[in-house]
Scaffold this motif. Sequence first.
Motif, PDB file in Angstrom:
ATOM      1  N   VAL A 173      57.299 -32.114 144.953  1.00  0.00           N
ATOM      2  CA  VAL A 173      56.245 -32.734 144.151  1.00  0.00           C
ATOM      3  C   VAL A 173      54.882 -32.455 144.775  1.00  0.00           C
ATOM      4  CG1 VAL A 173      55.265 -34.947 143.398  1.00  0.00           C
ATOM      5  CG2 VAL A 173      57.722 -34.507 143.122  1.00  0.00           C
ATOM      6  N   ARG A 174      54.768 -32.605 146.079  1.00  0.00           N
ATOM      7  CA  ARG A 174      53.496 -32.304 146.753  1.00  0.00           C
ATOM      8  C   ARG A 174      53.144 -30.823 146.591  1.00  0.00           C
ATOM      9  NH1 ARG A 174      56.067 -35.302 150.782  1.00  0.00           N
ATOM     10  NH2 ARG A 174      56.254 -33.460 152.118  1.00  0.00           N
ATOM     11  N   PHE A 175      54.144 -29.972 146.730  1.00  0.00           N
ATOM     12  CA  PHE A 175      53.964 -28.526 146.578  1.00  0.00           C
ATOM     13  C   PHE A 175      53.396 -28.197 145.201  1.00  0.00           C
ATOM     14  CE2 PHE A 175      56.185 -24.415 145.399  1.00  0.00           C
ATOM     15  CZ  PHE A 175      55.486 -23.592 146.257  1.00  0.00           C
ATOM     16  N   GLN A 176      53.983 -28.762 144.156  1.00  0.00           N
ATOM     17  CA  GLN A 176      53.542 -28.450 142.802  1.00  0.00           C
ATOM     18  C   GLN A 176      52.164 -29.038 142.506  1.00  0.00           C
ATOM     19  OE1 GLN A 176      54.909 -26.194 141.287  1.00  0.00           O
ATOM     20  NE2 GLN A 176      57.051 -26.142 141.922  1.00  0.00           N
ATOM     21  N   THR A 177      51.884 -30.230 143.005  1.00  0.00           N
ATOM     22  CA  THR A 177      50.559 -30.811 142.727  1.00  0.00           C
ATOM     23  C   THR A 177      49.452 -29.969 143.354  1.00  0.00           C
ATOM     24  OG1 THR A 177      50.744 -32.346 144.621  1.00  0.00           O
ATOM     25  CG2 THR A 177      51.418 -33.173 142.455  1.00  0.00           C
ATOM     26  N   GLU A 178      49.675 -29.461 144.557  1.00  0.00           N
ATOM     27  CA  GLU A 178      48.680 -28.582 145.180  1.00  0.00           C
ATOM     28  C   GLU A 178      48.509 -27.300 144.376  1.00  0.00           C
ATOM     29  OE1 GLU A 178      49.097 -27.749 149.316  1.00  0.00           O
ATOM     30  OE2 GLU A 178      49.392 -29.857 149.870  1.00  0.00           O
ATOM     31  N   ARG A 179      49.631 -26.738 143.939  1.00  0.00           N
ATOM     32  CA  ARG A 179      49.582 -25.478 143.197  1.00  0.00           C
ATOM     33  C   ARG A 179      48.904 -25.645 141.842  1.00  0.00           C
ATOM     34  NH1 ARG A 179      54.097 -21.102 144.159  1.00  0.00           N
ATOM     35  NH2 ARG A 179      53.118 -20.539 146.110  1.00  0.00           N
ATOM     36  N   ILE A 180      49.258 -26.696 141.145  1.00  0.00           N
ATOM     37  CA  ILE A 180      48.645 -26.915 139.827  1.00  0.00           C
ATOM     38  C   ILE A 180      47.139 -27.033 139.967  1.00  0.00           C
ATOM     39  CG2 ILE A 180      48.456 -28.562 137.929  1.00  0.00           C
ATOM     40  CD1 ILE A 180      51.492 -29.163 138.467  1.00  0.00           C
ATOM     41  N   ALA A 181      46.699 -27.777 140.967  1.00  0.00           N
ATOM     42  CA  ALA A 181      45.254 -27.925 141.195  1.00  0.00           C
ATOM     43  C   ALA A 181      44.601 -26.573 141.436  1.00  0.00           C
ATOM     44  CB  ALA A 181      45.010 -28.852 142.379  1.00  0.00           C
ATOM     45  N   ARG A 182      45.231 -25.744 142.213  1.00  0.00           N
ATOM     46  CA  ARG A 182      44.666 -24.427 142.512  1.00  0.00           C
ATOM     47  C   ARG A 182      44.687 -23.530 141.277  1.00  0.00           C
ATOM     48  NH1 ARG A 182      46.547 -20.132 147.266  1.00  0.00           N
ATOM     49  NH2 ARG A 182      44.951 -18.563 146.786  1.00  0.00           N
ATOM     50  N   ARG A 233      55.432 -43.986 136.908  1.00  0.00           N
ATOM     51  CA  ARG A 233      54.577 -44.319 138.049  1.00  0.00           C
ATOM     52  C   ARG A 233      54.430 -43.106 138.964  1.00  0.00           C
ATOM     53  NH1 ARG A 233      57.508 -48.164 140.467  1.00  0.00           N
ATOM     54  NH2 ARG A 233      56.700 -49.762 139.052  1.00  0.00           N
ATOM     55  N   ARG A 234      55.518 -42.388 139.196  1.00  0.00           N
ATOM     56  CA  ARG A 234      55.449 -41.176 140.016  1.00  0.00           C
ATOM     57  C   ARG A 234      54.532 -40.141 139.355  1.00  0.00           C
ATOM     58  NH1 ARG A 234      59.537 -41.419 143.846  1.00  0.00           N
ATOM     59  NH2 ARG A 234      61.380 -42.655 143.283  1.00  0.00           N
ATOM     60  N   ASN A 235      54.613 -40.047 138.045  1.00  0.00           N
ATOM     61  CA  ASN A 235      53.774 -39.085 137.331  1.00  0.00           C
ATOM     62  C   ASN A 235      52.296 -39.425 137.493  1.00  0.00           C
ATOM     63  OD1 ASN A 235      53.364 -36.856 135.401  1.00  0.00           O
ATOM     64  ND2 ASN A 235      52.697 -38.476 134.017  1.00  0.00           N
ATOM     65  N   ARG A 236      51.965 -40.705 137.415  1.00  0.00           N
ATOM     66  CA  ARG A 236      50.553 -41.092 137.599  1.00  0.00           C
ATOM     67  C   ARG A 236      50.072 -40.737 138.997  1.00  0.00           C
ATOM     68  NH1 ARG A 236      52.348 -45.529 134.439  1.00  0.00           N
ATOM     69  NH2 ARG A 236      52.690 -46.816 136.290  1.00  0.00           N
ATOM     70  N   ARG A 237      50.928 -40.961 139.990  1.00  0.00           N
ATOM     71  CA  ARG A 237      50.542 -40.594 141.361  1.00  0.00           C
ATOM     72  C   ARG A 237      50.347 -39.087 141.478  1.00  0.00           C
ATOM     73  NH1 ARG A 237      54.389 -44.674 143.330  1.00  0.00           N
ATOM     74  NH2 ARG A 237      55.916 -43.020 143.676  1.00  0.00           N
ATOM     75  N   ALA A 238      51.234 -38.321 140.859  1.00  0.00           N
ATOM     76  CA  ALA A 238      51.122 -36.864 140.913  1.00  0.00           C
ATOM     77  C   ALA A 238      49.843 -36.395 140.227  1.00  0.00           C
ATOM     78  CB  ALA A 238      52.343 -36.217 140.258  1.00  0.00           C
ATOM     79  N   GLN A 239      49.500 -37.012 139.103  1.00  0.00           N
ATOM     80  CA  GLN A 239      48.279 -36.625 138.405  1.00  0.00           C
ATOM     81  C   GLN A 239      47.044 -36.952 139.245  1.00  0.00           C
ATOM     82  OE1 GLN A 239      48.326 -34.784 135.915  1.00  0.00           O
ATOM     83  NE2 GLN A 239      50.146 -35.177 134.698  1.00  0.00           N
ATOM     84  N   ARG A 240      47.065 -38.086 139.926  1.00  0.00           N
ATOM     85  CA  ARG A 240      45.938 -38.417 140.807  1.00  0.00           C
ATOM     86  C   ARG A 240      45.828 -37.406 141.942  1.00  0.00           C
ATOM     87  NH1 ARG A 240      47.662 -43.890 139.870  1.00  0.00           N
ATOM     88  NH2 ARG A 240      48.798 -43.916 141.842  1.00  0.00           N
ATOM     89  N   ALA A 241      46.970 -36.957 142.453  1.00  0.00           N
ATOM     90  CA  ALA A 241      46.952 -35.963 143.532  1.00  0.00           C
ATOM     91  C   ALA A 241      46.390 -34.642 143.034  1.00  0.00           C
ATOM     92  CB  ALA A 241      48.360 -35.771 144.089  1.00  0.00           C
ATOM     93  N   ILE A 242      46.759 -34.249 141.822  1.00  0.00           N
ATOM     94  CA  ILE A 242      46.216 -33.016 141.245  1.00  0.00           C
ATOM     95  C   ILE A 242      44.700 -33.124 141.125  1.00  0.00           C
ATOM     96  CG2 ILE A 242      46.107 -31.595 139.154  1.00  0.00           C
ATOM     97  CD1 ILE A 242      49.111 -32.338 138.716  1.00  0.00           C
ATOM     98  N   ASN A 243      44.222 -34.228 140.610  1.00  0.00           N
ATOM     99  CA  ASN A 243      42.774 -34.417 140.458  1.00  0.00           C
ATOM    100  C   ASN A 243      42.059 -34.393 141.800  1.00  0.00           C
ATOM    101  OD1 ASN A 243      43.063 -34.651 137.691  1.00  0.00           O
ATOM    102  ND2 ASN A 243      43.154 -36.893 137.725  1.00  0.00           N
ATOM    103  N   ALA A 244      42.663 -35.046 142.802  1.00  0.00           N
ATOM    104  CA  ALA A 244      42.051 -35.063 144.134  1.00  0.00           C
ATOM    105  C   ALA A 244      42.000 -33.657 144.733  1.00  0.00           C
ATOM    106  CB  ALA A 244      42.825 -36.003 145.051  1.00  0.00           C
ATOM    107  N   ASN A 245      43.063 -32.886 144.550  1.00  0.00           N
ATOM    108  CA  ASN A 245      43.089 -31.520 145.075  1.00  0.00           C
ATOM    109  C   ASN A 245      42.095 -30.632 144.345  1.00  0.00           C
ATOM    110  OD1 ASN A 245      45.063 -31.708 147.155  1.00  0.00           O
ATOM    111  ND2 ASN A 245      46.691 -31.747 145.636  1.00  0.00           N
TER     112      ASN A 245
END
Length: 249
Positions: A173-182, A233-245
């Motif tokens: 999940v962390r891997f994908q959130t970083e990648r999506i942001a990039r 809830r996990r999805n909301r956290r992932a979306q926040r991580a994408i936005n932060a990245n």
Amino acid sequence: MQVDADSFLSGSSRRWVAHYRKNLDRDWQIPWSSGTALTSGEKQRIAASIAEFQRGEASEAQDYLGKSSAFSTVARDPDFHAASILFVAEENAHAALLLRFMQETAIATRQHSFSDVVFRWLRSIGDLGWSSRVLLIAELIAQDYYPCLRAATNHAALHRICDKIEYDEKAHVRFQTERIARLEAGRSDPAVGLRRGLQSVLLCGAIVVVYLEHRPVLRARLSFGKFATTVLRRNRRAQRAINANRRCM
């Protein structure tokens, strides 16, 4: 600033390559020889479900890796594609562990799965950023599925397999959130918002389908309401991580 951004992005790729390589050496000490057996009730509860997830974990991911290779070349970041290869290998390792368990407990494999066909099609229809969002949906669901599978039997080897996959999926999940942001860094906020909305709609559909298809396993820990709540809830956290990245790029 561009130099700093490039350094950050290539550094992220290197960190993920190091993570996956280190994870290869981690010994989970799966007790294949524990002598534990599935009861007939346990086997009936999990057989169809585990076969479907095993099928989903197994993929050559040629389309995904082709997109990754192209992006890696344009970005001049060979570690980006190296991390993609290692990520796919880790997913295939999950499939191999589940397959071995199924073989040892006489659970039949599935050659075809409608849900898996739909998932693979959704993953193939867009660019790499969209493919990563579809993969993220699967990983968010997996984080709740595998603890339920663990709770559905008393089989020692399956417990340890589920521990490993749950651990890996958290990192995925962390891997994908970083990648999506990039991958989506150059897109406008409205365009990213549209993708975020489509991802959420697909996730809601997946929650319903997965619970209906895998209810005997998921009920070992979660009602439908609790399953939906935790995944969203996990999805909301992932979306926040994408936005932060994205803000870091």
